[in-house]
Design an enzyme around this catalytic site. Sequence first.
Site: not given
Ligand code: GTP
Ligand code: SPV
Ligand code: MN
Length: 593
Positions: A69, A198-199, A207, A227, A249-252, A254-255, A278, A374, A376, A407, A501
């Site tokens: 983005r 891009y997405g 978004k 979010h 974003s990308a802070c966990g 989905t996981n 999300d 990034n 996806r 983070r 986990g």
């Molecule tokens: P967006 O889709 O961008 O909104 O992101 P998101 O919040 O869904 O993030 P996602 O779960 O995809 O995690 C992004 C990154 O964080 C990945 O590289 C994971 O491996 C890492 N990650 C997720 N959970 C953890 C955790 O509990 N500990 C650590 N150290 N890394 C994590």
């Molecule tokens: C984010 O960046 O928070 C995402 C990916 O979930 S995107 O849909 O590209 O915004």
């Molecule tokens: Mn997101």
Amino acid sequence: MTKHKKLAKWIKECVTLCQPDKVVWCDSSEAERKRLGKEAYHTGEMLKLDQKKLPGCSYHRTAINDVARTEKLTFICSQNKKDAGPTNNWMDPKTAYKKAYDIIRGSMKGRTMYVVPFSMGPVGSPFSKIGVELTDSIYVVLNMRIMTRMEKAVLDHLEKTQGEFTKCLHGKVDIDINNRLILHFPEDNTIISVNSGYGGNVLLGKKCLALRIASVLGRDEGWMAEHMLIMGIEDPSGYIAYVAAAFPSACGKTNLAMLVPPQGLKKKGYRIWTVGDDIAWMKIDSDGKLWAINPENGLFGVAPGTNSKTNPNMMASLNKDVIFTNVLLKQDKTVWWEEGDPPIPQKGTDWKGNPWKPGQHDENGKIINGAHPNARVTVPIQNVPTITNRLEHHHGVPISAIIFGGRRASVAPLVYESLTWEHGVFVGSTMASERTAAQFGKQGEVRRDPMAMLPFCGYNMSDYFKHWIKLGKKMTPPPRIFNVNWFRKDEDGNFLWPGFGENLRVLEWIMRRCRGQVDARKTTIGYVPHDYDIDLTGLKFQPDKLKQLFSISKKDWEVEIEGIKNFYAKFGKELPKELGHELKELEKRLGKG
Ligand code: GTP
Ligand code: SPV
Ligand code: MN
């Protein structure tokens, strides 16, 4: 065409403007998917993967400068600049329309314009909103088909009700970063995106609609667009507690939303149900409680770091009907990414389209990744083994706890609970996190990202804070608010907490707090668990690490307070007085502590 008068008129205007050779209405049928796939494979827009190993899966590479983005090029175009607030880019609507129209004018000559009616949320639910995206990208159509409810019922519903819809216009144009614009017109319920593929910039239901436009609708209609992931945690008695969690974003998200209980906790019999990863739309129901739906129908998840150890449920979701974007393409027409499952392929084509082998360095000595950080995956939500059976429930799920997190290598402990709803809003509003690859800009830099909504709030952030405070007063009772940090590091830069986990150990404490089953330590920043209340069964973990994870450094928090003051200064007098009050109280408690 369509019996919906407003829709017909708008499409006609857009056709005149963009001048496509053809206009194609999409209905999301299997035949349509095959036809579009074939065309995209033919032009090279997409690539067919090995259909035996990955049935229904395809591959796409974005342009090299179009991989995340672009927040700098994203604008809120309200009549008054003040309505966009100090944290958004603003452009006056007249200028914005002119700029976008000048860019997109005539750009679909020789191309097809696809008409994509979609619903965010189950069609007919009181939560749901309809949008129509016009796009010249097959990649966008095929992604929207997974990410939204793109079905015939949507158009039928629109025509029957002659109802409102969000106008979403997307044109790839030349994917020129210098002329890229992602524009939101909240007063016109309109989105225009040009020069990106891009997405988050182009899947306009996500978004753009479900957060930026929806947050404005939520403000006006009395609900919340956030979010946040939504997950259910079923305890051995069968009771399911649902939580919603906002991480940048990308802070966990989905996981966490699809975590697998760790070995040591397995015998307790917890089950996790994924509702969303999300976005959450939340409303106060007739019982006074907060209920939430996931308006999406698929996941657009980060690939790197995903493997059978960190996220086995995601790996299991990737075996069919997935679109892979910017990952490494292997010679056998399957895919791989950094920190994916072994073995590391010895050869492949990287996300830029160059031949790749492991261990290569670029001219600056930096390792060349096979996948973009990034990169996806677009996954139908029904692929997820832990998918909830309440996805289609029109009123969603009840939310017991709201969790904020980011983070932070230091400062924030593994988990703490806010003292009250208003204190919780303060905690959310002061969230900070290190920048990730999900957005352009310097990676790792700590920035304030209130409620993980900094890039997604469609109006003045101080009004957004007020909205949170106001709605909290109406909930009976409001959910409890927590803050988590999976990313705290030791002096050597290693994560202190194993994460993934194992995070269930923290969720278990949160659930027990919600049910009044466990005591806590009251600290200057909020309630922190007693060490002995986090179940560490089966985890090889030195107890002193837990001490470090829960340590609250007065010095760090004094610096933090300065950071918060700087951030709050942006809002001037508009900052809700409740938040100013919470800041003062925190300062007082720290002074005494
Ligand atoms: P967006 O889709 O961008 O909104 O992101 P998101 O919040 O869904 O993030 P996602 O779960 O995809 O995690 C992004 C990154 O964080 C990945 O590289 C994971 O491996 C890492 N990650 C997720 N959970 C953890 C955790 O509990 N500990 C650590 N150290 N890394 C994590
Ligand atoms: C984010 O960046 O928070 C995402 C990916 O979930 S995107 O849909 O590209 O915004
Ligand atoms: Mn997101």
